[in-house]
Motif scaffolding. Structure first.
Motif, PDB file in Angstrom:
ATOM      1  N   GLN A 146       0.837  -1.197   0.000  1.00  0.00           N
ATOM      2  CA  GLN A 146       0.000   0.000   0.000  1.00  0.00           C
ATOM      3  C   GLN A 146       0.875   1.253   0.000  1.00  0.00           C
ATOM      4  O   GLN A 146       1.841   1.360   0.759  1.00  0.00           O
ATOM      5  CB  GLN A 146      -0.926   0.024   1.213  1.00  0.00           C
ATOM      6  CG  GLN A 146      -1.979   1.120   1.120  1.00  0.00           C
ATOM      7  CD  GLN A 146      -2.877   1.187   2.336  1.00  0.00           C
ATOM      8  OE1 GLN A 146      -2.420   0.959   3.448  1.00  0.00           O
ATOM      9  NE2 GLN A 146      -4.142   1.497   2.136  1.00  0.00           N
ATOM     10  N   GLN A 148       0.438   5.778  -1.314  1.00  0.00           N
ATOM     11  CA  GLN A 148      -0.576   6.805  -1.494  1.00  0.00           C
ATOM     12  C   GLN A 148      -0.448   7.436  -2.876  1.00  0.00           C
ATOM     13  O   GLN A 148       0.653   7.739  -3.342  1.00  0.00           O
ATOM     14  CB  GLN A 148      -0.477   7.888  -0.417  1.00  0.00           C
ATOM     15  CG  GLN A 148       0.866   8.607  -0.352  1.00  0.00           C
ATOM     16  CD  GLN A 148       0.902   9.663   0.732  1.00  0.00           C
ATOM     17  OE1 GLN A 148      -0.086  10.359   0.991  1.00  0.00           O
ATOM     18  NE2 GLN A 148       2.050   9.806   1.388  1.00  0.00           N
ATOM     19  N   TYR A 150      -1.600  10.753  -4.989  1.00  0.00           N
ATOM     20  CA  TYR A 150      -1.974  12.112  -4.601  1.00  0.00           C
ATOM     21  C   TYR A 150      -2.113  13.015  -5.825  1.00  0.00           C
ATOM     22  O   TYR A 150      -1.510  12.766  -6.874  1.00  0.00           O
ATOM     23  CB  TYR A 150      -0.952  12.699  -3.622  1.00  0.00           C
ATOM     24  CG  TYR A 150       0.454  12.850  -4.179  1.00  0.00           C
ATOM     25  CD1 TYR A 150       0.881  14.049  -4.756  1.00  0.00           C
ATOM     26  CD2 TYR A 150       1.374  11.800  -4.107  1.00  0.00           C
ATOM     27  CE1 TYR A 150       2.160  14.198  -5.260  1.00  0.00           C
ATOM     28  CE2 TYR A 150       2.660  11.940  -4.600  1.00  0.00           C
ATOM     29  CZ  TYR A 150       3.056  13.144  -5.172  1.00  0.00           C
ATOM     30  OH  TYR A 150       4.330  13.280  -5.674  1.00  0.00           O
ATOM     31  N   TRP A 170       1.632  15.180   7.733  1.00  0.00           N
ATOM     32  CA  TRP A 170       0.653  14.714   6.736  1.00  0.00           C
ATOM     33  C   TRP A 170      -0.730  15.251   7.073  1.00  0.00           C
ATOM     34  O   TRP A 170      -1.449  15.750   6.207  1.00  0.00           O
ATOM     35  CB  TRP A 170       0.672  13.190   6.730  1.00  0.00           C
ATOM     36  CG  TRP A 170       0.030  12.487   5.578  1.00  0.00           C
ATOM     37  CD1 TRP A 170       0.415  12.532   4.273  1.00  0.00           C
ATOM     38  CD2 TRP A 170      -1.078  11.583   5.643  1.00  0.00           C
ATOM     39  NE1 TRP A 170      -0.386  11.690   3.517  1.00  0.00           N
ATOM     40  CE2 TRP A 170      -1.308  11.098   4.337  1.00  0.00           C
ATOM     41  CE3 TRP A 170      -1.882  11.119   6.683  1.00  0.00           C
ATOM     42  CZ2 TRP A 170      -2.321  10.188   4.044  1.00  0.00           C
ATOM     43  CZ3 TRP A 170      -2.888  10.201   6.395  1.00  0.00           C
ATOM     44  CH2 TRP A 170      -3.112   9.750   5.093  1.00  0.00           C
ATOM     45  N   PHE A 187      -8.648  13.021   2.297  1.00  0.00           N
ATOM     46  CA  PHE A 187      -8.174  11.637   2.252  1.00  0.00           C
ATOM     47  C   PHE A 187      -9.312  10.689   1.897  1.00  0.00           C
ATOM     48  O   PHE A 187     -10.378  10.724   2.520  1.00  0.00           O
ATOM     49  CB  PHE A 187      -7.577  11.244   3.608  1.00  0.00           C
ATOM     50  CG  PHE A 187      -6.458  12.148   4.055  1.00  0.00           C
ATOM     51  CD1 PHE A 187      -5.252  12.160   3.374  1.00  0.00           C
ATOM     52  CD2 PHE A 187      -6.617  12.991   5.152  1.00  0.00           C
ATOM     53  CE1 PHE A 187      -4.218  12.998   3.783  1.00  0.00           C
ATOM     54  CE2 PHE A 187      -5.597  13.828   5.567  1.00  0.00           C
ATOM     55  CZ  PHE A 187      -4.386  13.829   4.873  1.00  0.00           C
ATOM     56  N   THR A 189     -10.379   7.503   2.495  1.00  0.00           N
ATOM     57  CA  THR A 189     -10.184   6.374   3.409  1.00  0.00           C
ATOM     58  C   THR A 189     -11.553   5.952   3.908  1.00  0.00           C
ATOM     59  O   THR A 189     -12.071   6.524   4.865  1.00  0.00           O
ATOM     60  CB  THR A 189      -9.285   6.784   4.598  1.00  0.00           C
ATOM     61  OG1 THR A 189      -8.059   7.307   4.084  1.00  0.00           O
ATOM     62  CG2 THR A 189      -8.990   5.598   5.485  1.00  0.00           C
ATOM     63  N   THR A 196      -5.805   0.918   5.371  1.00  0.00           N
ATOM     64  CA  THR A 196      -5.073   2.093   5.830  1.00  0.00           C
ATOM     65  C   THR A 196      -4.918   2.068   7.347  1.00  0.00           C
ATOM     66  O   THR A 196      -3.845   2.391   7.883  1.00  0.00           O
ATOM     67  CB  THR A 196      -5.782   3.380   5.381  1.00  0.00           C
ATOM     68  OG1 THR A 196      -5.877   3.389   3.949  1.00  0.00           O
ATOM     69  CG2 THR A 196      -5.015   4.605   5.825  1.00  0.00           C
ATOM     70  N   VAL A 261      -5.767  12.820  -1.672  1.00  0.00           N
ATOM     71  CA  VAL A 261      -4.870  11.703  -1.357  1.00  0.00           C
ATOM     72  C   VAL A 261      -5.681  10.425  -1.271  1.00  0.00           C
ATOM     73  O   VAL A 261      -6.718  10.374  -0.610  1.00  0.00           O
ATOM     74  CB  VAL A 261      -4.131  11.943  -0.022  1.00  0.00           C
ATOM     75  CG1 VAL A 261      -3.287  10.729   0.349  1.00  0.00           C
ATOM     76  CG2 VAL A 261      -3.255  13.182  -0.111  1.00  0.00           C
ATOM     77  N   TRP A 262      -5.192   9.375  -1.929  1.00  0.00           N
ATOM     78  CA  TRP A 262      -5.889   8.091  -1.951  1.00  0.00           C
ATOM     79  C   TRP A 262      -4.894   6.980  -1.630  1.00  0.00           C
ATOM     80  O   TRP A 262      -4.127   6.559  -2.503  1.00  0.00           O
ATOM     81  CB  TRP A 262      -6.507   7.866  -3.328  1.00  0.00           C
ATOM     82  CG  TRP A 262      -7.349   6.643  -3.459  1.00  0.00           C
ATOM     83  CD1 TRP A 262      -7.562   5.663  -2.532  1.00  0.00           C
ATOM     84  CD2 TRP A 262      -8.109   6.250  -4.614  1.00  0.00           C
ATOM     85  NE1 TRP A 262      -8.396   4.693  -3.017  1.00  0.00           N
ATOM     86  CE2 TRP A 262      -8.766   5.021  -4.298  1.00  0.00           C
ATOM     87  CE3 TRP A 262      -8.307   6.806  -5.869  1.00  0.00           C
ATOM     88  CZ2 TRP A 262      -9.576   4.359  -5.212  1.00  0.00           C
ATOM     89  CZ3 TRP A 262      -9.123   6.149  -6.780  1.00  0.00           C
ATOM     90  CH2 TRP A 262      -9.760   4.937  -6.443  1.00  0.00           C
ATOM     91  N   PRO A 263      -4.843   6.470  -0.403  1.00  0.00           N
ATOM     92  CA  PRO A 263      -4.018   5.290  -0.114  1.00  0.00           C
ATOM     93  C   PRO A 263      -4.556   4.088  -0.885  1.00  0.00           C
ATOM     94  O   PRO A 263      -5.726   3.734  -0.760  1.00  0.00           O
ATOM     95  CB  PRO A 263      -4.180   5.098   1.400  1.00  0.00           C
ATOM     96  CG  PRO A 263      -4.606   6.446   1.910  1.00  0.00           C
ATOM     97  CD  PRO A 263      -5.463   7.008   0.803  1.00  0.00           C
ATOM     98  N   LEU A 289       3.407   5.893   2.183  1.00  0.00           N
ATOM     99  CA  LEU A 289       2.542   6.451   3.210  1.00  0.00           C
ATOM    100  C   LEU A 289       3.369   7.056   4.344  1.00  0.00           C
ATOM    101  O   LEU A 289       4.452   6.563   4.674  1.00  0.00           O
ATOM    102  CB  LEU A 289       1.632   5.362   3.782  1.00  0.00           C
ATOM    103  CG  LEU A 289       0.401   4.988   2.960  1.00  0.00           C
ATOM    104  CD1 LEU A 289      -0.283   3.780   3.581  1.00  0.00           C
ATOM    105  CD2 LEU A 289      -0.578   6.160   2.890  1.00  0.00           C
TER     106      LEU A 289
END
Length: 425
Positions: A146, A148, A150, A170, A187, A189, A196, A261-263, A289
């Motif tokens: 995993q 991130q 962005y 962050w 984010f 999440t 995450t 932002v997308w983990p 991350l």
């Protein structure tokens, strides 16, 4: 259909070089009439199942062995495979995530890997995730740590070229972006995406279980720290209190700037490529991350290829495994769906030297190792459900961590009894 001598020699040459090293007998049969044996059956999930047929052409051309590929939904895969085992209907070869290997080995569904050379070139983290008590019952196929994704433009507007690498910085970046865009989140999440949260737990150095993996260890300072940071993303409206079912198209939301932002995983690279008309390449980037004091271990999904213990065609099945997990095939799959190869030799290819893949390569050198017990899948679900109640304000963090330990202890009751009786180590 008969092949001429020239075609036979060509097929034999391809087999020795790239497809079926060590399976010369199969190559020889391909130079005559096609085998009367039924096609091999292969199951995989999601993009792997959808795109796997593209990998079978070279195998069939070299060996004469047909392969029937079935793509099964990831949400139903576990139950479907267990049901197939109970009904003696498992395919000859199938893909398993690392977390399921121990369970399927325990019930006798998997044939052991016949030779160490199948895994000789595998990256150590991917191999460690796939082994059961040091034994090989699966050949790693791909690894997905995993990271991130962005939005470069949204971060740049807030004064950031790249995401900071510590939790506090962050989150402060998220606050800055939120002040500039108060009607949007920062984010992506979602509450039923627990990865995450687990990455945050791993980054604290927390040991998830104790007493020989027979009890939960969530009432710890490390877990409390991770839960507090995770919760703050929601209480400060930096992330939505929502399930994935409440977000119709997460990719479109990211492309439209609803999130900065997308983990996520390497598979998102495929969507970014396929839907590049919605978000041009220059608008997004990839980074490791953030962690409490900098990047650390994060959740990792690893896909592995296994052979059914009950296959009627073991030689052909292992030949298919060798083909699917070869360096050439893993590089081909990386082009098709973004999966990162599990073979070390593949990472020497110029194909994987692109800057966008560097954070993945760095993260793969620092993987998180989940407890290797068959109950871990259920434990992750329980943690996710309790974490959702915390985010929705129904539980405090101390009560939540106590509840998780209670649920984990219940799940592990049988394991605990077996350990105490000396039945398992």
């Amino acid at each position: 259909m008969l092949m001429g001598d020239k075609g036979c020699r060509r097929a034999d040459r391809v087999t020795r070089r790239s497809v079926l090293a060590g399976a010369a007998a199969l190559a020889a049969t391909s130079c005559g009439p096609r085998s009367a044996s039924p096609p091999l059956r292969f199951w995989a999930t999601s993009y792997e199942g959808d795109y796997a047929p593209h990998l079978m052409t070279a195998f069939t051309a070299a060996t004469g062995i047909e392969v029937d590929v079935q793509s099964i939904p990831s949400t139903a895969a576990h139950e479907k495979m267990l049901t197939a085992f109970a009904g003696d209907a498992l395919p000859d070869v199938f893909a398993l995530p690392s977390g399921w290997i121990g369970e399927f080995q325990m019930i006798g569904a998997l044939a052991p890997v016949p030779s160490p050379d199948y895994v000789a070139d595998v990256l150590p983290p991917a191999l460690a995730l796939a082994q059961v008590k040091g034994r090989n019952f699966a050949v790693p196929w791909s690894a997905a740590p995993q990271v991130q994704f962005y939005r470069r433009d949204l971060l740049r507007d807030a004064g950031y070229e790249t995401p900071p690498d510590t939790w506090e910085a962050w989150r402060e970046m998220g606050r800055t972006i939120k002040r500039r865009r108060p009607d949007e989140f920062v984010f992506l999440t979602l509450l039923n995406w627990p990865d995450t949260l687990f990455s945050m737990l791993y980054q604290t150095g927390m040991t998830m279980l104790r007493d020989q993996d027979t009890r939960g260890n969530f009432r710890s300072p490390e877990a409390e720290s991770a839960f507090a940071f995770y919760l703050s993303l929601f209480t400060e409206n930096l992330a939505p209190r929502a399930l994935s079912t409440e977000v119709q198209d997460a990719f479109a939301a990211f492309a439209q700037g609803r999130y900065a932002v997308w983990p996520s995983w390497p598979s998102l690279l495929l969507d970014l490529h396929r839907r590049r008309a919605e978000i041009p390449r220059e608008r997004w980037g990839v980074a490791r991350l953030a962690g409490p004091k900098g990047p650390g271990p994060t959740a990792m999904i690893a896909s592995n290829v296994v052979v059914s213990a009950r296959t009627a065609q073991p030689q052909a099945a292992w030949a298919l495994v060798r083909h699917l997990t070869s360096t050439a095939t893993e590089l081909r799959f990386q082009q098709l769906i973004g999966n990162l190869p599990a073979r070390a030799s593949a990472w020497a290819s110029p194909q994987l030297q692109m800057p966008v893949l560097r954070p993945f390569a760095e993260q793969m050198r620092q993987p998180a190792m989940a407890p290797k017990i068959v109950e871990w899948e259920r434990i992750q679900i329980e943690v996710q459900l309790v974490a959702e109640r915390v985010v929705r304000g129904l539980l405090t963090i101390p009560h939540a961590l106590a509840a998780i330990d209670g649920r984990v202890d219940q799940i592990l009751a049988k394991r605990r009894a077996l350990v105490e009786a000396g039945r398992i180590a």
